[in-house]
Design a protein around this motif. Sequence first.
Motif, PDB file in Angstrom:
ATOM      1  N   SER A  64       0.826  -1.212   0.000  1.00 29.51           N
ATOM      2  CA  SER A  64       0.000   0.000   0.000  1.00 29.51           C
ATOM      3  C   SER A  64       0.862   1.265   0.000  1.00 29.51           C
ATOM      4  O   SER A  64       2.023   1.232   0.382  1.00 29.51           O
ATOM      5  CB  SER A  64      -0.952  -0.039   1.204  1.00 29.51           C
ATOM      6  OG  SER A  64      -0.229  -0.173   2.400  1.00 29.51           O
ATOM      7  N   TRP A 111       1.476   5.770   0.549  1.00 34.36           N
ATOM      8  CA  TRP A 111       1.562   6.684   1.694  1.00 34.36           C
ATOM      9  C   TRP A 111       0.458   7.714   1.750  1.00 34.36           C
ATOM     10  O   TRP A 111       0.323   8.441   2.726  1.00 34.36           O
ATOM     11  CB  TRP A 111       2.902   7.445   1.657  1.00 34.36           C
ATOM     12  CG  TRP A 111       3.214   8.060   0.310  1.00 34.36           C
ATOM     13  CD1 TRP A 111       4.032   7.523  -0.656  1.00 34.36           C
ATOM     14  CD2 TRP A 111       2.691   9.277  -0.257  1.00 34.36           C
ATOM     15  NE1 TRP A 111       4.055   8.341  -1.782  1.00 34.36           N
ATOM     16  CE2 TRP A 111       3.243   9.427  -1.558  1.00 34.36           C
ATOM     17  CE3 TRP A 111       1.822  10.272   0.210  1.00 34.36           C
ATOM     18  CZ2 TRP A 111       2.951  10.508  -2.392  1.00 34.36           C
ATOM     19  CZ3 TRP A 111       1.527  11.347  -0.629  1.00 34.36           C
ATOM     20  CH2 TRP A 111       2.087  11.461  -1.911  1.00 34.36           C
ATOM     21  N   SER A 165       5.172   1.231 -10.612  1.00 31.43           N
ATOM     22  CA  SER A 165       5.462   0.154  -9.649  1.00 31.43           C
ATOM     23  C   SER A 165       4.521  -1.025  -9.873  1.00 31.43           C
ATOM     24  O   SER A 165       4.920  -2.189  -9.747  1.00 31.43           O
ATOM     25  CB  SER A 165       5.300   0.640  -8.207  1.00 31.43           C
ATOM     26  OG  SER A 165       6.115   1.747  -7.960  1.00 31.43           O
ATOM     27  N   SER A 203       1.689   3.452  -7.683  1.00 35.52           N
ATOM     28  CA  SER A 203       1.813   4.082  -9.003  1.00 35.52           C
ATOM     29  C   SER A 203       1.733   3.027 -10.118  1.00 35.52           C
ATOM     30  O   SER A 203       1.991   1.842  -9.895  1.00 35.52           O
ATOM     31  CB  SER A 203       3.144   4.829  -9.089  1.00 35.52           C
ATOM     32  OG  SER A 203       4.202   3.911  -8.982  1.00 35.52           O
ATOM     33  N   LEU A 233      -4.065   1.727  -9.344  1.00 37.44           N
ATOM     34  CA  LEU A 233      -2.905   2.535  -9.731  1.00 37.44           C
ATOM     35  C   LEU A 233      -3.282   4.011  -9.925  1.00 37.44           C
ATOM     36  O   LEU A 233      -4.219   4.500  -9.330  1.00 37.44           O
ATOM     37  CB  LEU A 233      -2.277   1.915 -10.989  1.00 37.44           C
ATOM     38  CG  LEU A 233      -2.010   0.407 -10.886  1.00 37.44           C
ATOM     39  CD1 LEU A 233      -1.513  -0.152 -12.207  1.00 37.44           C
ATOM     40  CD2 LEU A 233      -1.013   0.102  -9.770  1.00 37.44           C
ATOM     41  N   GLU A 286       0.069  12.048 -14.312  1.00 35.70           N
ATOM     42  CA  GLU A 286      -0.471  12.212 -12.966  1.00 35.70           C
ATOM     43  C   GLU A 286       0.498  13.102 -12.183  1.00 35.70           C
ATOM     44  O   GLU A 286       1.672  12.779 -12.057  1.00 35.70           O
ATOM     45  CB  GLU A 286      -0.584  10.850 -12.287  1.00 35.70           C
ATOM     46  CG  GLU A 286      -1.202  10.945 -10.914  1.00 35.70           C
ATOM     47  CD  GLU A 286      -1.223   9.610 -10.180  1.00 35.70           C
ATOM     48  OE1 GLU A 286      -0.180   8.952 -10.101  1.00 35.70           O
ATOM     49  OE2 GLU A 286      -2.306   9.235  -9.695  1.00 35.70           O
TER      50      GLU A 286
END
Length: 493
Positions: free
Chosen positions: A159, A161, A242, A239, A262, A395
Amino acid sequence: MQAASYNPDTLDLPSGSLIDGQLVAGEGEQYEVRRPSDGKLARVERGASAAQVDRAVQIAAKAFATSAWATGNPRARGQVLRRWADLVEKNADNLARLESIVSPRMYVGVRTRDALGVAELIRYNAELADKINGEMLASASNVWSMVLREPYGVVGGISPWNAPLFLAALKLAPALAAGNAVVLKPSEGTPYSLILLAQLAIEAGVPAGLIAVVPGLGHETGSALVRHPQISYVSFTGSTASGARVMADAALHGLKPVSLELGGKSPQLVLDDAVDLDKVADYVANSIIGNSGQICFCGTRLVVDERIADDLVDRVSRRFKQVTPGPTWADGSTLAPIFSEGQAQRIEGILARAVQGGASIQQGGTRSDTPYGGVYFQPTLVRGAQPDNAVVREEVFGPVLAVQTFRGLEEGLALADHPTYGLAGAVHTADINKALRAARAIQAGTVWVNHYGPSGDLNGSNAPYKQSGMGQDGGVGALTKYLKTKNVRVLVQ
Ligand code: NAD
């Protein structure tokens, strides 16, 4: 300076990994955990090493195999989860402190909304624990063909932040309610509220080995978790870049299923007959100001009919000017800090490229001048960006709104569509026919009509489109995704 809800310098932070109900010091790579609100160091941590991840997963696998969690009466599982929800509510204040000290989440918001929302989310899944039935299939009368639903075993959760408690609970609650064990790797920057959340689960009666929290860096701890042979399902939020690495890792190391929540670049499509421009301006502005735009489903593209564009942008602009940047623990702060210096530089980089690409910054565009030490970024309005401009394509994950104008519904729908992201979107119009056309046309997992953002409706789901991910979070489908189906065919002799 505003009055503080708590003193961040005296807060006890639960450090390390939670394995088998015990906090153990990390043995992996070292890194700094910082306080975004004032930029100060919260702690130097060491993440969970691959060996510690292995231990947590093995213990979880054993707890899954030997406890009654998966095999006992599912109603008993629901009762434990309901007790957990009560404890979350009771500990909302402490959860809010541990969350707001290292994240952009406001203390007051976590205490009064996120934590209580997590408790409700756990209750929602607890109520489902004994209501997800198998099926009897139509077959010949001497064949009993049944579909059983079985948990995967140990789920690996990863998860981010930006809203640590809620986003992790979106995994923990349904995965546990479905009978799985979970090893959670929170973001290395925001582990503390999740350690307490898991401790409360154990206090409520979840077997200690069945839930573990292993903070650490993505390339070390996260990767070890995804690749572990006893992790049978990977649930990832983060993201798109990732997520792609996690999916590749999961494919190459055991071919295990993944769900991915995402990034996004969601449009707010506003037609010239929108009912109340002040309300629309509230939705647009709040979506950018809340968490300083560091939310995956922010409506970061205002796609507005050119006939009302100036009027609406003025109203949004006034709201942007009313913010009070300040620490998450200070009373009266309404604009959260940017998570990290690196994140702030990323925002600045995208804005610089946006201007090079022909867009203009109409408002904001720079850091706020505050005495706090953290980075606060002014809510920013960008106009004149073409569809291929960085501020429209990428983004930003900061308080930046890109305004795009159109004439006629077809052009609006074409602009609203994003080539790669499809997390969410909205249409604001008084015309039900146009609303329904737009709702179909917008290629996204959630479309809001005449409002924006999740409303606390726990039945609501998000199952992202395009490269915003795959698999459902929220609603009943979030629980069933953590269950496999097995067909058992009995031949009556
Ligand atoms: P990130 O991708 O950098 O990190 C997310 C998590 O993945 C962290 O715990 C990180 O340590 C871990 N990680 C990174 N690389 C990994 C790897 N190779 N293997 C395993 N784990 C790895 O994202 P972030 O900066 O923490 O969060 C912001 C991003 O998350 C934004 O793009 C945002 O849109 C997205 N997000 C999406 C949703 C959603 O529901 N769709 C919700 C919140 C945030």
